[in-house]
Design an enzyme around this catalytic site. Structure first.
Site, PDB file in Angstrom:
ATOM      1  N   ASP A 105      76.429  21.207 -43.928  1.00 24.58           N
ATOM      2  CA  ASP A 105      75.697  20.618 -43.109  1.00 24.58           C
ATOM      3  C   ASP A 105      76.038  20.555 -41.373  1.00 24.58           C
ATOM      4  O   ASP A 105      77.212  21.658 -40.893  1.00 24.58           O
ATOM      5  CB  ASP A 105      77.300  19.028 -42.675  1.00 24.58           C
ATOM      6  CG  ASP A 105      77.403  18.631 -44.248  1.00 24.58           C
ATOM      7  OD1 ASP A 105      75.991  18.916 -44.763  1.00 24.58           O
ATOM      8  OD2 ASP A 105      77.907  17.823 -44.752  1.00 24.58           O
TER       9      ASP A 105
HETATM   10  N1  URA Z   1      79.656  19.988 -48.617  1.00 24.82           N
HETATM   11  C1  URA Z   1      79.169  19.259 -47.993  1.00 24.82           C
HETATM   12  O1  URA Z   1      79.596  18.352 -47.294  1.00 24.82           O
HETATM   13  N2  URA Z   1      79.645  19.629 -46.446  1.00 24.82           N
HETATM   14  C2  URA Z   1      78.841  20.940 -46.577  1.00 24.82           C
HETATM   15  O2  URA Z   1      78.223  21.099 -46.059  1.00 24.82           O
HETATM   16  C3  URA Z   1      79.254  21.600 -47.542  1.00 24.82           C
HETATM   17  C4  URA Z   1      79.897  21.108 -48.592  1.00 24.82           C
END
Ligand code: URA
Length: 270
Positions: A105
């Site tokens: 993310d």
């Molecule tokens: N889980 C999440 O919530 N975000 C990420 O970027 C990776 C795993």
């Protein structure tokens, strides 16, 4: 992600001269991701697109590179998008056309591998063989033991039950009203860790991926990167290939159980 004209890719991969490759495309001898392409304007991304000439897979002649980035927050793992957000590709300037292996993310920091090896991307991100990923999660509030147990056993996120995870409490701070956990999973559902924590009523205030398999980023400053060492790449491939073989073997065994349990008239034995 830089794209390249199909005829240039074919010529650079040693299929024929650029002019001859144009003819081959017009003759319908070239396919991209299983579809015949007979237009000369077509562009492809050699890191992700599967190009075949007369049914034979064409490999890019580009040297394969494998990069480990410690991603800072505020960067997306796609190429620059319509919102013009900063991309991890702005942080890793190499001449090869690399892509991120999986995603992180925009507000998650930590370990991200980038490569121009499409086969590696496929193997490492295949849902059945995903390699373990370890996250440090900071949560608002003091986490209860039963919430930790639920995270360990699997929780429902949307219409999916997460597979068992390793969960360890790193710290709880009553004054600051936060808890810090280490969570290791080997799935890659979108925003999985955030959703898992939400499912047990906890709000994530910071998320960092500390490790992919055994490869950690604690010696890399945020925003910096290094090439993976040969043995690290081999180790990852060894783990995922082993899992692929295991899965194939399971399928083969199940197939026999399934076939044996059919009677001669084609009905399943009770
Ligand atoms: N889980 C999440 O919530 N975000 C990420 O970027 C990776 C795993």
């Amino acid at each position: 992600m830089e794209e390249v004209r199909l005829q240039k890719f074919l010529a650079n991969s040693g299929v024929a001269s650029r002019r001859k490759c144009e003819e081959l495309i017009l003759e319908g001898k070239v396919s991209v991701n299983g579809k015949v392409v007979n237009e000369l304007g077509t562009k492809i991304n050699p890191s992700v697109d599967k190009v075949e000439f007369c049914g034979k897979l064409i490999h890019s002649s580009e040297k394969k590179v494998y990069i480990l980035l410690n991603k800072p927050i505020g960067y997306v793992t796609t190429a620059k998008d319509q919102f013009d957000r900063d991309s991890v590709l702005d942080l890793v300037k190499v001449k090869e056309r690399i892509v991120p292996v999986g995603r992180l993310d925009m507000y998650t920091s930590g370990a991200l591998i980038l490569t121009n090896d499409g086969d590696f991307v496929y193997k490492v991100t295949h849902p059945k063989h995903e390699i373990t990923k370890t996250y440090t999660v900071t949560l608002r509030g003091i986490i209860e033991d039963d919430a930790v147990e639920k995270l360990r056993n699997g929780v429902e996120i949307e219409d999916y039950i997460t597979r068992p995870a390793k969960v360890r409490i790193l710290k709880t701070d009553i004054e600051k009203n936060i808890s810090r956990l280490e969570i290791t999973i080997h799935e890659g559902k979108n925003r999985q860790v955030r959703k898992m924590c939400e499912a047990v009523g906890s709000k994530v205030i910071a998320l960092h991926r500390s490790k992919i398999g055994d490869i950690g980023v604690k010696d890399l400053k945020l925003g910096t990167w290094r090439y993976l060492r040969d043995f690290e790449v081999k180790n990852i491939l060894w783990i995922v290939t082993d899992k692929i073989i295991e899965t194939k073997e399971k399928w083969r065994r199940n197939k026999w159980v399934y076939l044996i349990s059919f009677q001669k008239d084609g009905k399943m034995k009770k």
